[in-house]
Structures are given as C-alpha cells and as structure tokens.
Design a protein around this motif. Structure first.
Motif, PDB file in Angstrom:
ATOM      1  N   LYS A  97       4.251 -37.636   1.959  1.00 44.65           N
ATOM      2  CA  LYS A  97       4.657 -36.863   3.126  1.00 44.65           C
ATOM      3  C   LYS A  97       4.486 -35.360   2.936  1.00 44.65           C
ATOM      4  N   THR A  98       4.295 -34.921   1.711  1.00 46.30           N
ATOM      5  CA  THR A  98       4.057 -33.497   1.481  1.00 46.30           C
ATOM      6  C   THR A  98       2.821 -33.073   2.274  1.00 46.30           C
ATOM      7  N   PHE A  99       2.958 -31.956   2.999  1.00 40.88           N
ATOM      8  CA  PHE A  99       1.877 -31.542   3.902  1.00 40.88           C
ATOM      9  C   PHE A  99       1.556 -30.074   3.682  1.00 40.88           C
TER      10      PHE A  99
ATOM     11  N   ILE B 235       2.731 -25.029   2.149  1.00 33.93           N
ATOM     12  CA  ILE B 235       3.006 -26.388   1.672  1.00 33.93           C
ATOM     13  C   ILE B 235       4.493 -26.673   1.769  1.00 33.93           C
ATOM     14  N   THR B 236       4.819 -27.839   2.335  1.00 34.91           N
ATOM     15  CA  THR B 236       6.205 -28.286   2.412  1.00 34.91           C
ATOM     16  C   THR B 236       6.263 -29.749   1.982  1.00 34.91           C
TER      17      THR B 236
ATOM     18  N   PHE C  60       9.356 -22.562  -4.026  1.00 34.45           N
ATOM     19  CA  PHE C  60       9.130 -23.622  -5.021  1.00 34.45           C
ATOM     20  C   PHE C  60      10.380 -23.759  -5.886  1.00 34.45           C
ATOM     21  N   GLU C  61      10.904 -24.966  -5.984  1.00 31.33           N
ATOM     22  CA  GLU C  61      12.107 -25.217  -6.784  1.00 31.33           C
ATOM     23  C   GLU C  61      11.928 -26.492  -7.591  1.00 31.33           C
ATOM     24  N   ALA C  62      12.305 -26.446  -8.854  1.00 32.34           N
ATOM     25  CA  ALA C  62      12.264 -27.622  -9.731  1.00 32.34           C
ATOM     26  C   ALA C  62      13.673 -27.938 -10.215  1.00 32.34           C
TER      27      ALA C  62
ATOM     28  N   LEU D  42       9.373 -28.137  -2.244  1.00 32.51           N
ATOM     29  CA  LEU D  42       8.501 -27.081  -1.750  1.00 32.51           C
ATOM     30  C   LEU D  42       8.859 -26.805  -0.296  1.00 32.51           C
ATOM     31  N   THR D  43       9.368 -25.610  -0.052  1.00 29.90           N
ATOM     32  CA  THR D  43       9.801 -25.215   1.285  1.00 29.90           C
ATOM     33  C   THR D  43       8.965 -24.036   1.755  1.00 29.90           C
ATOM     34  N   ASP D  44       8.014 -24.332   2.611  1.00 29.89           N
ATOM     35  CA  ASP D  44       7.114 -23.288   3.129  1.00 29.89           C
ATOM     36  C   ASP D  44       6.534 -22.447   2.001  1.00 29.89           C
ATOM     37  N   VAL D  45       5.999 -23.117   1.005  1.00 28.77           N
ATOM     38  CA  VAL D  45       5.380 -22.437  -0.140  1.00 28.77           C
ATOM     39  C   VAL D  45       4.002 -21.933   0.288  1.00 28.77           C
ATOM     40  N   ARG D  46       3.840 -20.622   0.265  1.00 31.47           N
ATOM     41  CA  ARG D  46       2.594 -20.030   0.745  1.00 31.47           C
ATOM     42  C   ARG D  46       1.697 -19.668  -0.445  1.00 31.47           C
TER      43      ARG D  46
END
Length: 386
Positions: free
Chosen positions: A146-148, A158-159, A196-198, A217-221
């Motif tokens: 589902k990552t898009f 990328i989210t 980006f969070e791990a 990944l939340t609106d990773v540009r």
C-alpha cells in the motif's frame, strides 16, 4: 573435530583461496562473536561496534564489483555467510541486509551517480542501509503493498508503512519500494528525511541480537534523483531477495554445524550411568542423522554456489536450497538441544538460540509455503499462488 563434521571431504572441493577466506571469517567469529553472543542475545542488542571489522574483512557487499566493493565470488560469499551464522543468524543477517538487499538494489538498479554516491560508504561500513519491502499486511504478497509514491513536480512524495525491516533504526539510507502510477518503483531515501520514522520491534523470541523495525513514511519528499532508474515492477526487489536467499542457503548450515558440534562435544563429556552420553546407541543415531543432513546441505550450498558463479543459478534452485537447508537446519538445532537435556535451554549452549533464530530465517525471504509453490510451479508449469 573437523573430521567429525566434514564426513565427505567437502574441503577437497574448495580452492586454497576459498579455504583461507573461510578461515579468516571463522577466526573473526571465534574471537569477536562467540565470547559475546550469549550476552548480546540476552540483552537483545545488536553489536554495532563490530561493523568496522566486518568491513575490513570485506564482508559488506562482498559479491559486488566496483565502487569500493570487494568483488568476491558467490562461493566466497556463501562460505562467509556459513561462518557468520555459526556465530549467530543475526550477525549474518546484518551482512545480508547491507549487501544482498540494500547495496544490491543500488548496484543492480541504480544510476552511475547513485552507485558512486552510496556504495563506497556502504562497503566500508560508514553508511548503513536497509530495505523496505514488507508491510504489515503484505509479506508473501508484495504486489499488494500500500505504500505509494506520487509525483509532485520534480519530486516524489512517499507515504506508507513497512514492517520487519532489518537495521531500520541504525540505517543512514533506506531502499523503499512503493506503488506508483507507473507500477512498483524503488527509491533511495536518506533516513534523516522529514517524515521518515523507524521504530524498533521489541519483545522478540528470535533474532534477538539483530534489529528489526517498522518504518513509517509520512509525506516523505525526495528528489527525482532518488528513483532507481533501471528497473520497474517487482522484478527489482525480487532480484535482490534472490541474492539474500542464496546467502541463507549457506548461512543456515553454519547454525546447524554449530548446533551439531555443541551436542557432540557435550555428549563426549557428559557421563550418565558411568559412561559418555556419546556411547549410547540412541545418542549416536541422533548425531549421525544430524551429520548426514549437515553434509548434504553443505554440498547442496556449494553446488548452487558454483552454478551462481557460472551464471546458471535459476530461481527455483534458490527456492529448493532455501527450503531444504533451512528446514533441515531447524531439525538439527532442535535435535541437538535434546542431547543437551535441561542444560540446553540456557544460553550456555547454542542450539536452542540457533533454533529460535532459524524460525525467523525460515519465514523471511520467502516462507516454506512460498518456496514450495515456486518449486511446484517449476515442476508442473502451473502457478498455484492464487
């Protein structure tokens, strides 16, 4: 003890250079890993301090050529994987995630600019990578990810959510696979990018001396230059996964060998009923069964390695090796534990630690079921995945 392990003289099939490399890695495992692994496993700690020494041994991106990579053969890499996993699966997994997954993705599918930017630092261990494919709801079926990633001018945004990603919390760069309007594509994402969070996955019963994470990944540009330009679709990650699966074929035989040796040594010093445990027929049957499968599995790994070096290794052959050797390694580790009796459930001895780790190895890079169906498809010509 060597003759009690190599019953069919597999060493005769190796070159002097291959044996020398194997022995260097074995020495590293003996001095740097064995004295500490029980404590690392107990504390669920991955020992980042050994990364520079692994790099000096040429273990990172070992099978890749150019860009500061060692350029060793597939058999060399396999022998190193076997020795590392004789120490612990988690340590071999580090080398696999770094080299067979993250570095291979860039080496196989990246631009010259990307290769020159990232691979030298990854080969010398100063840059750590991870490989973001698996998601919470799509492990064996990555096509349903589902990552898009969407285009926004010259950038990509990328989210998504990835899970069971090795090294994510210590990685400097992540290879992220995402759906796009043009199919599945790969992206090189620096982990300090905003959004980006791990998060480390804790309370594990397996692979405790290793790092597995969730990536959010939340609106990773990222810029357009982050896109891996030379592959489109699931062929990209699958080619990298096959590199990692190949290493597993060898690695699990290391865990099996260490388990067997631990049981053999214990059985020769344990004295129930005033005689060595090794002198009982039932114990000898267990040891023989373990030794036979260990030798068969090592010979299979070597044969597949020679095929890979000759450019002849096919995906169904990788599946056969991963399925068979992992399955047999688990059986060996569990049987070895029975010879150790109650002492075998402590970290004073390696077999149960190996068995626990191998449950993870059996699952990642393709479950038994997935590899069974790959082989079944090859035999029958009928895909049975759906």
């Amino acid at each position: 003890m060597t003759d009690a392990v190599d019953l069919i003289d597999v060493d005769f099939l190796l070159t002097s250079e291959e044996i020398a490399l194997r022995d260097r890695v074995r020495s590293f495992v003996t001095t740097a890993i064995r004295p500490n692994i029980a404590d690392w496993y107990d504390k669920a700690m991955f020992p980042t301090q050994i990364i520079p020494e692994m790099a000096k041994l040429g273990l990172l991106g070992m099978h890749l050529n150019g860009y500061g990579c060692p350029g060793r053969s597939a058999v060399d890499y396999g022998l190193a994987a076997l020795e590392l996993e004789a120490g612990d699966s988690g340590l071999r997994t580090f080398v696999s995630v770094q080299g067979s997954l993250a570095m291979s993705a860039i080496h196989k599918h990246g631009s010259e600019e990307q290769k020159n930017e990232w691979l030298p630092g990854m080969a010398d261990g100063t840059t750590i990578g991870c490989f973001g494919l698996t998601e919470p709801d799509s492990g064996s079926d990555p096509a349903s990810m589902k990552t898009f990633a969407r285009r926004d001018g010259d950038d990509w945004v990328i989210t998504g959510h990835k899970r069971w990603i090795g090294l994510g919390s210590i990685a400097h760069v992540a290879i992220i696979w995402a759906q796009t309007s043009d199919g599945v594509r790969g992206f090189i994402v620096p982990t300090d990018t905003p959004g980006f969070e791990a998060k480390v996955i804790g309370q594990k019963l397996s692979m405790r001396a290793s790092i597995q994470t969730e990536l959010m990944l939340t609106d990773v540009r990222v810029s357009g230059r982050a896109l891996l330009p030379n592959v489109k679709g699931l062929r990209g990650p699958f080619e990298c996964l096959n590199e990692a699966r190949y290493g597993i074929i060898w690695g699990v035989m290391g865990a099996a060998r260490d388990s067997y040796q631990a049981a053999l040594e214990y059985s020769q010093t344990r004295m129930p009923f005033d005689r060595p445990l090794a002198g009982f027929q039932l114990t000898q049957q267990k040891l023989v069964d373990m030794a036979v499968e260990l030798n068969k599995g090592t010979l299979l790994a070597l044969h597949l390695g020679r095929l890979k070096d000759a450019g002849r290794l096919a995906p169904h052959q990788i599946s056969l090796g991963k399925l068979s050797n992992t399955r047999e390694a688990i059986t060996i580790a569990r049987e070895a534990r029975t010879i150790l009796g109650g002492n075998g459930v402590t970290l004073d001895y390696s077999p149960l630690r190996h068995a626990n780790n191998l449950e993870s190895v059996r699952t990642y890079e393709g479950t038994d079921e997935v590899h069974t169906l790959v082989i079944g498809n090859h035999i029958t010509g009928i895909p049975a995945f759906r």
